[in-house]
Write a protein that holds these residues in place. Structure first.
Motif, short mmCIF file in Angstrom:
data_model
loop_
_atom_site.label_atom_id
_atom_site.label_comp_id
_atom_site.label_asym_id
_atom_site.label_seq_id
_atom_site.Cartn_x
_atom_site.Cartn_y
_atom_site.Cartn_z
N ASP A 2 -30.59 71.84 -48.86
CA ASP A 2 -31.30 71.50 -47.38
C ASP A 2 -31.28 72.68 -46.63
O ASP A 2 -30.17 73.33 -46.32
N PRO A 3 -32.25 72.84 -45.90
CA PRO A 3 -32.15 73.96 -44.88
C PRO A 3 -31.14 73.94 -43.76
O PRO A 3 -30.41 74.94 -43.49
N ARG A 8 -25.57 75.99 -41.91
CA ARG A 8 -24.20 75.47 -41.57
C ARG A 8 -23.61 76.45 -42.57
O ARG A 8 -22.44 77.02 -41.82
N ASP A 9 -23.76 76.33 -43.74
CA ASP A 9 -22.99 77.36 -44.84
C ASP A 9 -23.10 78.93 -44.46
O ASP A 9 -22.23 79.54 -44.34
N THR A 10 -24.25 79.33 -43.74
CA THR A 10 -24.50 80.79 -43.35
C THR A 10 -23.59 81.13 -42.24
O THR A 10 -22.86 81.99 -42.07
N LYS A 11 -23.63 80.03 -41.25
CA LYS A 11 -22.85 79.95 -40.09
C LYS A 11 -21.27 80.01 -40.32
O LYS A 11 -20.71 81.24 -39.77
N GLU A 15 -18.73 83.26 -39.47
CA GLU A 15 -17.65 83.00 -38.82
C GLU A 15 -16.53 83.59 -39.51
O GLU A 15 -15.55 84.21 -38.94
N TYR A 16 -16.25 83.48 -40.89
CA TYR A 16 -15.32 83.89 -41.83
C TYR A 16 -15.30 85.50 -41.93
O TYR A 16 -14.30 86.05 -41.71
N ILE A 17 -16.61 86.11 -41.79
CA ILE A 17 -16.83 87.44 -41.74
C ILE A 17 -16.07 87.98 -40.44
O ILE A 17 -15.42 88.90 -40.35
#
Length: 144
Positions: A2-3, A8-11, A15-17
């Protein structure tokens, strides 16, 4: 995928990076606080059988996990960085101290100029007073 879920996964990944970057860039020397907000403890790792040196020391976040988001810095590295930072401050202080004699001469020069200016102002005040007395005398002579 789902886009919206992909965003959300990219965000979350970004944030982790960013958090990894914050941990890496946040503090040199002896760390005071971990970016997660946890306090630092002085940890001594137990000596392993094959090592000849006593246990290694670390500055470690109390919430430490091996995920790259918390501090675990070798004690030697932290102390060396702190010593380098203190050396740099001493060098800067020595540079400032070199200018003290020159500043003292400049202050003495300014003080001498202020004294001369005060004398000139006193003289000028006396001249103005004398002129006022003379004008008053002239007025009395002319208009009486």
């Amino acid at each position: 995928m789902d886009p919206a879920e992909e965003r959300r996964d990219t965000k979350r990944h970004q944030e982790y990076i960013n958090m990894l970057g914050n941990v890496y860039d946040s503090e040199y020397g002896i760390p005071r606080r971990c970016p997660c907000g946890g306090r630092m403890i002085d940890e001594v790792r137990v000596k392993e059988e094959h090592e000849t040196h006593p246990g290694k020391r670390f500055f470690t976040c109390i919430n430490y996990e091996a995920d790259g988001l918390h501090y675990r810095q070798p004690w030697v590295v932290g102390v060396q960085e702190e010593i380098e930072h203190l050396r740099k401050r001493v060098d800067e202080a020595e540079e400032v101290i070199k200018w003290v004699p020159n500043l003292k001469r400049q202050i003495e020069s300014v003080e001498a100029q202020v004294k001369r200016l005060a004398l000139l102002v006193d003289r000028l005040t006396g001249d103005v007073y004398n002129l006022t007395v003379q004008v008053d005398t002239m007025e009395k002579v002319c208009f009486d």
